[in-house]
Design an enzyme around this catalytic site. Structure first.
Site, PDB file in Angstrom:
ATOM      1  N   ARG A 134     -66.271 -31.452 -29.213  1.00  0.00           N
ATOM      2  CA  ARG A 134     -67.385 -32.296 -29.663  1.00  0.00           C
ATOM      3  C   ARG A 134     -68.602 -32.108 -28.758  1.00  0.00           C
ATOM      4  NH1 ARG A 134     -67.397 -35.312 -34.502  1.00  0.00           N
ATOM      5  NH2 ARG A 134     -68.487 -37.007 -33.444  1.00  0.00           N
ATOM      6  N   ASN A 177     -76.225 -29.538 -40.221  1.00  0.00           N
ATOM      7  CA  ASN A 177     -75.905 -29.424 -38.789  1.00  0.00           C
ATOM      8  C   ASN A 177     -74.831 -28.385 -38.457  1.00  0.00           C
ATOM      9  OD1 ASN A 177     -73.702 -30.885 -39.609  1.00  0.00           O
ATOM     10  ND2 ASN A 177     -74.126 -32.696 -38.365  1.00  0.00           N
ATOM     11  N   TYR A 204     -63.593 -35.893 -45.772  1.00  0.00           N
ATOM     12  CA  TYR A 204     -64.579 -36.902 -45.355  1.00  0.00           C
ATOM     13  C   TYR A 204     -64.275 -38.291 -45.945  1.00  0.00           C
ATOM     14  CZ  TYR A 204     -67.810 -33.539 -43.137  1.00  0.00           C
ATOM     15  OH  TYR A 204     -68.403 -32.610 -42.299  1.00  0.00           O
ATOM     16  N   ARG A 264     -75.314 -27.373 -31.872  1.00  0.00           N
ATOM     17  CA  ARG A 264     -76.337 -27.985 -32.734  1.00  0.00           C
ATOM     18  C   ARG A 264     -77.689 -28.036 -32.026  1.00  0.00           C
ATOM     19  NH1 ARG A 264     -72.330 -32.858 -34.603  1.00  0.00           N
ATOM     20  NH2 ARG A 264     -71.394 -31.883 -36.460  1.00  0.00           N
ATOM     21  N   GLU A 270     -56.717 -33.297 -39.985  1.00  0.00           N
ATOM     22  CA  GLU A 270     -57.573 -32.232 -40.515  1.00  0.00           C
ATOM     23  C   GLU A 270     -56.864 -30.876 -40.484  1.00  0.00           C
ATOM     24  OE1 GLU A 270     -61.687 -34.580 -39.249  1.00  0.00           O
ATOM     25  OE2 GLU A 270     -61.164 -32.738 -38.187  1.00  0.00           O
ATOM     26  N   LYS A 327     -69.939 -24.780 -41.163  1.00  0.00           N
ATOM     27  CA  LYS A 327     -70.343 -25.271 -42.484  1.00  0.00           C
ATOM     28  C   LYS A 327     -71.086 -24.178 -43.258  1.00  0.00           C
ATOM     29  CE  LYS A 327     -70.488 -30.090 -40.904  1.00  0.00           C
ATOM     30  NZ  LYS A 327     -71.303 -31.339 -40.782  1.00  0.00           N
ATOM     31  N   HIS A 379     -68.587 -28.584 -37.776  1.00  0.00           N
ATOM     32  CA  HIS A 379     -67.782 -29.809 -37.736  1.00  0.00           C
ATOM     33  C   HIS A 379     -66.771 -29.694 -36.618  1.00  0.00           C
ATOM     34  CE1 HIS A 379     -64.998 -33.007 -38.936  1.00  0.00           C
ATOM     35  NE2 HIS A 379     -64.052 -32.137 -38.664  1.00  0.00           N
ATOM     36  N   THR A 396     -74.209 -35.722 -33.671  1.00  0.00           N
ATOM     37  CA  THR A 396     -74.275 -35.595 -35.137  1.00  0.00           C
ATOM     38  C   THR A 396     -75.682 -35.197 -35.579  1.00  0.00           C
ATOM     39  OG1 THR A 396     -72.528 -37.239 -35.359  1.00  0.00           O
ATOM     40  CG2 THR A 396     -73.887 -36.830 -37.314  1.00  0.00           C
ATOM     41  N   PHE A 422     -75.291 -41.179 -47.859  1.00  0.00           N
ATOM     42  CA  PHE A 422     -75.435 -39.723 -47.790  1.00  0.00           C
ATOM     43  C   PHE A 422     -74.192 -38.974 -48.283  1.00  0.00           C
ATOM     44  CE2 PHE A 422     -74.051 -41.215 -43.555  1.00  0.00           C
ATOM     45  CZ  PHE A 422     -72.903 -40.461 -43.359  1.00  0.00           C
TER      46      PHE A 422
HETATM   47  P1  DAT Z   1     -69.924 -35.691 -37.137  1.00  0.00           P
HETATM   48  O1  DAT Z   1     -70.036 -34.480 -38.021  1.00  0.00           O
HETATM   49  O2  DAT Z   1     -70.787 -35.541 -35.901  1.00  0.00           O
HETATM   50  O3  DAT Z   1     -68.500 -36.059 -36.816  1.00  0.00           O
HETATM   51  P2  DAT Z   1     -69.877 -37.922 -38.993  1.00  0.00           P
HETATM   52  O4  DAT Z   1     -68.411 -37.705 -39.075  1.00  0.00           O
HETATM   53  O5  DAT Z   1     -70.369 -39.299 -38.696  1.00  0.00           O
HETATM   54  O6  DAT Z   1     -70.557 -36.932 -37.924  1.00  0.00           O
HETATM   55  O7  DAT Z   1     -70.568 -37.473 -40.364  1.00  0.00           O
HETATM   56  C1  DAT Z   1     -70.132 -36.296 -41.015  1.00  0.00           C
HETATM   57  C2  DAT Z   1     -71.330 -35.506 -41.477  1.00  0.00           C
HETATM   58  O8  DAT Z   1     -72.075 -36.290 -42.399  1.00  0.00           O
HETATM   59  C3  DAT Z   1     -72.328 -35.161 -40.369  1.00  0.00           C
HETATM   60  O9  DAT Z   1     -71.974 -33.998 -39.663  1.00  0.00           O
HETATM   61  C4  DAT Z   1     -73.591 -34.979 -41.141  1.00  0.00           C
HETATM   62  C5  DAT Z   1     -73.462 -36.009 -42.254  1.00  0.00           C
HETATM   63  N1  DAT Z   1     -74.161 -37.233 -41.870  1.00  0.00           N
HETATM   64  C6  DAT Z   1     -73.756 -38.180 -40.993  1.00  0.00           C
HETATM   65  N2  DAT Z   1     -74.644 -39.151 -40.874  1.00  0.00           N
HETATM   66  C7  DAT Z   1     -75.670 -38.829 -41.712  1.00  0.00           C
HETATM   67  C8  DAT Z   1     -76.907 -39.424 -42.057  1.00  0.00           C
HETATM   68  N3  DAT Z   1     -77.285 -40.578 -41.510  1.00  0.00           N
HETATM   69  N4  DAT Z   1     -77.687 -38.786 -42.951  1.00  0.00           N
HETATM   70  C9  DAT Z   1     -77.306 -37.623 -43.518  1.00  0.00           C
HETATM   71  N5  DAT Z   1     -76.155 -36.994 -43.230  1.00  0.00           N
HETATM   72  C10 DAT Z   1     -75.346 -37.590 -42.346  1.00  0.00           C
HETATM   73 MG    MG Z   2     -66.964 -36.728 -38.021  1.00  0.00          MG
END
Ligand code: DAT
Ligand code: MG
Length: 150
Positions: free
Chosen positions: A87, A114, A51, A104, A128, A11, A117, A93, A59
């Protein structure tokens, strides 16, 4: 399968913080094969597509803004159990819940910063990879293959 593929992305914060080499190194050292990579400045439209499942989350606007704030490194890594192991290598996350030793868990602190991805299933990996590499991946033989797999 040894040809499973996952989409891994560094990222904008990972790029700005100079962590590109370290993150790539972990996948190389584990034995995964790099089959596509590019540095791209993604558009908000492209990120909203990536996304799409999170549209409507509180968020979401902040996530899109953060992800569009600079270039990202888009990659495809191939190898045994690439999605699930990818992962695990990234961590949770929320970086605070990520084990020390994960990317992370070693390099960041905040869920909204974080640094990386990784696809969460084989199906989302396929989606993707198509989204970020419509031109396709690169076909080549790795000289290491017989030293990494039986
Ligand atoms: P991941 O990246 O672990 O697959 P995700 O797909 O649920 O997680 O969410 C995508 C991204 O969105 C994640 O890397 C960071 C952001 N995100 C997720 N949950 C969040 C939250 N509660 N507050 C802020 N950012 C968040
Ligand atoms: Mg995800």
């Amino acid at each position: 399968s040894t040809t499973e593929r996952t989409y891994i992305m560094i990222k904008p914060d990972g790029v700005q913080r100079g962590l590109v080499g370290k993150i790539i190194q972990r996948f190389e050292e584990r034995g995964y094969k790099l089959i596509a990579m590019k540095l791209v400045q993604p558009t908000e439209q492209h990120l909203e597509n990536h996304y799409a499942d999170l549209k409507g989350k509180p968020f979401f606007p902040g996530l899109i803004k953060y992800m569009a704030s600079g270039p990202v490194v888009a990659m495809v890594w191939q190898g045994l159990d690439a999605v699930k192991t990818g992962r695990a290598m990234l961590g949770a996350t929320n970086p605070l819940q990520s084990p020390v030793g994960s990317i992370r868990g070693d390099f960041c602190l905040a869920v909204g910063r974080n640094i990386c991805h990784g696809s969460d299933s084989v199906e989302s990996a396929e989606k993707e990879i198509k989204l970020w590499f419509p031109e396709g991946v690169v076909q080549y033989t790795s000289a290491l293959e017989s030293w990494i797999f039986e």
